[in-house]
Write an enzyme that holds these catalytic residues in place. Structure first.
Site, PDB file in Angstrom:
ATOM      1  N   SER A 104     -75.092   0.282  41.058  1.00  0.00           N
ATOM      2  CA  SER A 104     -74.846   0.857  42.318  1.00  0.00           C
ATOM      3  C   SER A 104     -74.807  -0.473  43.312  1.00  0.00           C
ATOM      4  O   SER A 104     -74.034  -1.263  42.816  1.00  0.00           O
ATOM      5  CB  SER A 104     -75.819   1.988  42.722  1.00  0.00           C
ATOM      6  OG  SER A 104     -75.289   2.526  43.965  1.00  0.00           O
ATOM      7  N   ASP A 248     -69.623   0.821  48.351  1.00  0.00           N
ATOM      8  CA  ASP A 248     -70.487   0.328  47.344  1.00  0.00           C
ATOM      9  C   ASP A 248     -69.849  -0.126  46.049  1.00  0.00           C
ATOM     10  O   ASP A 248     -68.983   0.458  45.735  1.00  0.00           O
ATOM     11  CB  ASP A 248     -71.869   0.838  47.322  1.00  0.00           C
ATOM     12  CG  ASP A 248     -71.992   1.997  46.417  1.00  0.00           C
ATOM     13  OD1 ASP A 248     -71.159   2.670  46.408  1.00  0.00           O
ATOM     14  OD2 ASP A 248     -73.220   2.214  45.933  1.00  0.00           O
ATOM     15  N   ASP A 250     -70.224   1.240  42.995  1.00  0.00           N
ATOM     16  CA  ASP A 250     -69.786   2.338  42.417  1.00  0.00           C
ATOM     17  C   ASP A 250     -69.226   3.587  43.340  1.00  0.00           C
ATOM     18  O   ASP A 250     -69.251   4.738  42.940  1.00  0.00           O
ATOM     19  CB  ASP A 250     -70.835   2.923  41.483  1.00  0.00           C
ATOM     20  CG  ASP A 250     -72.103   3.567  42.198  1.00  0.00           C
ATOM     21  OD1 ASP A 250     -72.348   2.993  43.247  1.00  0.00           O
ATOM     22  OD2 ASP A 250     -72.806   4.541  41.573  1.00  0.00           O
ATOM     23  N   ASP A 252     -70.130   5.768  45.815  1.00  0.00           N
ATOM     24  CA  ASP A 252     -70.741   6.813  46.269  1.00  0.00           C
ATOM     25  C   ASP A 252     -71.242   6.541  47.643  1.00  0.00           C
ATOM     26  O   ASP A 252     -71.661   7.655  48.057  1.00  0.00           O
ATOM     27  CB  ASP A 252     -71.854   7.495  45.217  1.00  0.00           C
ATOM     28  CG  ASP A 252     -72.940   6.287  44.913  1.00  0.00           C
ATOM     29  OD1 ASP A 252     -72.685   5.106  45.675  1.00  0.00           O
ATOM     30  OD2 ASP A 252     -73.674   6.606  44.064  1.00  0.00           O
TER      31      ASP A 252
HETATM   32 MG    MG Z   1     -73.928   3.855  44.732  1.00  0.00          MG
END
Ligand code: MG
Length: 456
Positions: A104, A248, A250, A252
């Site tokens: 992340s 960010d 990834d 999310d």
């Molecule tokens: Mg993330």
């Protein structure tokens, strides 16, 4: 068990080559293969695998594949993509589970495994514990040569994810297209680079791409916090854009920069999204964690809606959203969950909702942000000492007459402010968040508690 491995509700994280080694990756993946098999009816469990583009991703992917194939899984490799895309592919393919290789927003030296159940959401506490116990107790069953799994690639899921967003009843593609919004996009060379520019173009935006090359060489600290968005602010100003978006690695979490080139607090992402959705569906339910701004409560009140507060972590918010049938949820760190699309934090749907809000309101993001309830939030951390628990008990006694919530650390609510104290899952520190109508009051609350909790 490696001691420098962090294992919790959000997965298994470590620094590559230290806590996170190929052996560790194989073990957890194999345990997950067994876990999926124990829950599915088919002999060969179907597992979706995706990753962010960080440079250690290839090594991690090969180790994970090895663990999954050795336990007889049929792996569908969907490539470099957002975490929410993996969640949607698990649902869409009716798979037994999914794994995402991503740390992340953590710096480049980290990587991690996230585990998704057959319903497309992250494993809950009990399921995750069961999985981790099987590694701890070395209870992993490998297949012999004839029972090994197979892998196939399917790179269609980013497009499917985007199409599903465009079909949402909240999104009027024609209306957004008519506004011809100019958007600067900062993906920090993370997984957003594969999906976010495509979504913006599908919505007729003029997308100016900043760090949208998904090669995993992060252009700046990847956490989408205001101090890391300097280039984005400059680019928004220079291009006279309507808005700046930051994902960010990834995808999310979503942060925004105003048309004036000013970074908006991450807390505003969910607040604005909730403001838009509740306008469409008043008197419905909103779910967020207990560390998230009171802006959400004020907005909900205006629409006769109820807010439910959970422990910190996507899995907790999702579980509650399902239980109460919430219309929107998420976390104050820029994570928006729109259950109608799927049960997971999703920066792509966050961007679409904000763009729709801009198109419908026919105003600027500066104006929309200015109309939100005003609060000051201060976040600090302190070192854990042996006296921490005793000091915390003292603090609780001091505020015994106030409204106290103990579901995750201690949250104390006052008339016009609140404070939340919890131990970190990832570092030997405790975190303090305070929010008040004035910055002075928020600062006072933090320094007073920090002082009390740091006493020897
Ligand atoms: Mg993330």
């Amino acid at each position: 068990m490696q001691k420098d491995l962090m294992i919790g509700i959000s997965g298994v994280r470590g620094v590559v080559g230290e806590g996170l080694t190929p052996e560790v990756l194989v073990k957890y993946s194999a345990a997950f293969g067994n876990f999926c098999k124990s829950r599915g009816r088919n002999t060969s469990p179907k597992v979706v695998l995706g990753r962010d583009p960080r440079t250690s991703g290839e090594m991690c992917k090969l180790a994970v594949l090895s663990g999954l194939l050795a336990t007889g899984c049929e792996v569908i490799d969907i490539g470099i993509c957002p975490t929410p895309t993996v969640q949607m592919a698990v649902e869409g393919l009716r798979a037994n589970g999914g794994m995402v290789i991503t740390a992340s927003h953590n710096p480049i030296q980290w990587n991690a495994l996230k585990f998704i159940g057959s319903n497309g959401t992250f494993l809950g506490t009990r399921e995750a514990e069961k999985l981790y116990d099987s590694v701890k107790n070395n209870k992993i069953n490998y297949q012999s040569w004839s029972g090994l799994g197979k892998v196939r690639s399917d790179h269609s899921w980013i497009e499917k994810h985007i199409q599903k967003i465009l079909r949402l009843k909240y999104i009027d593609v024609k209306k957004i297209k008519r506004r011809r919004l100019k958007v600067v996009l900062d993906c920090c060379n993370g997984a957003g680079g594969t999906a976010s520019p495509r979504l913006l173009k599908a919505l007729g935006c003029q997308a100016i791409e900043l760090f949208c090359n998904p090669d995993g060489n992060f252009a700046h600290d990847p956490e989408p916090r205001p101090e890391n968005l300097v280039s984005l602010c400059q680019a928004v100003k220079k291009n006279k854009a309507d808005i700046g978006f930051a994902n960010d690695p990834d995808v999310d979490r979503l942060a925004m920069v105003s048309d004036q080139g000013v970074p908006l607090s991450e807390e505003m992402t969910l607040a604005l999204a909730a403001n838009f959705i509740l306008r469409k569906k008043p008197e419905s339910k909103v779910v967020t964690n207990i560390s998230t701004s009171r802006m959400v409560d004020d907005i909900a009140k205006e629409f006769g809606s109820k807010v439910y507060r959970t422990r910190v972590g996507e899995a907790h918010v999702v579980q509650c959203l399902k239980e109460v049938k919430g219309i929107i949820g998420g976390e104050g760190n820029g994570g928006v969950i729109l259950p109608e699309l799927h049960f997971g934090r999703d920066a792509l749907v966050g961007m679409a909702v904000i763009l729709e809000y801009l198109a419908e309101s026919e105003t600027t993001i500066t104006r929309l942000a200015a109309d939100l309830p005003r609060y000051s939030m201060i976040k600090k951390k302190g070192k854990l000492t042996k006296s921490f628990e005793r000091n915390l008990a003292k603090l609780k006694r001091k505020y015994a007459k106030e409204k106290i919530n103990l579901i995750d650390g201690v949250r104390i609510d006052f008339e016009d402010s609140w404070i939340h104290i919890r131990k970190s899952n990832t570092e030997p520190v405790f975190r303090i968040i305070a929010e008040a109508k004035s910055k002075k009051r928020a600062k006072e609350l933090v320094s007073e508690s920090l002082d009390m909790l740091s006493r020897k």
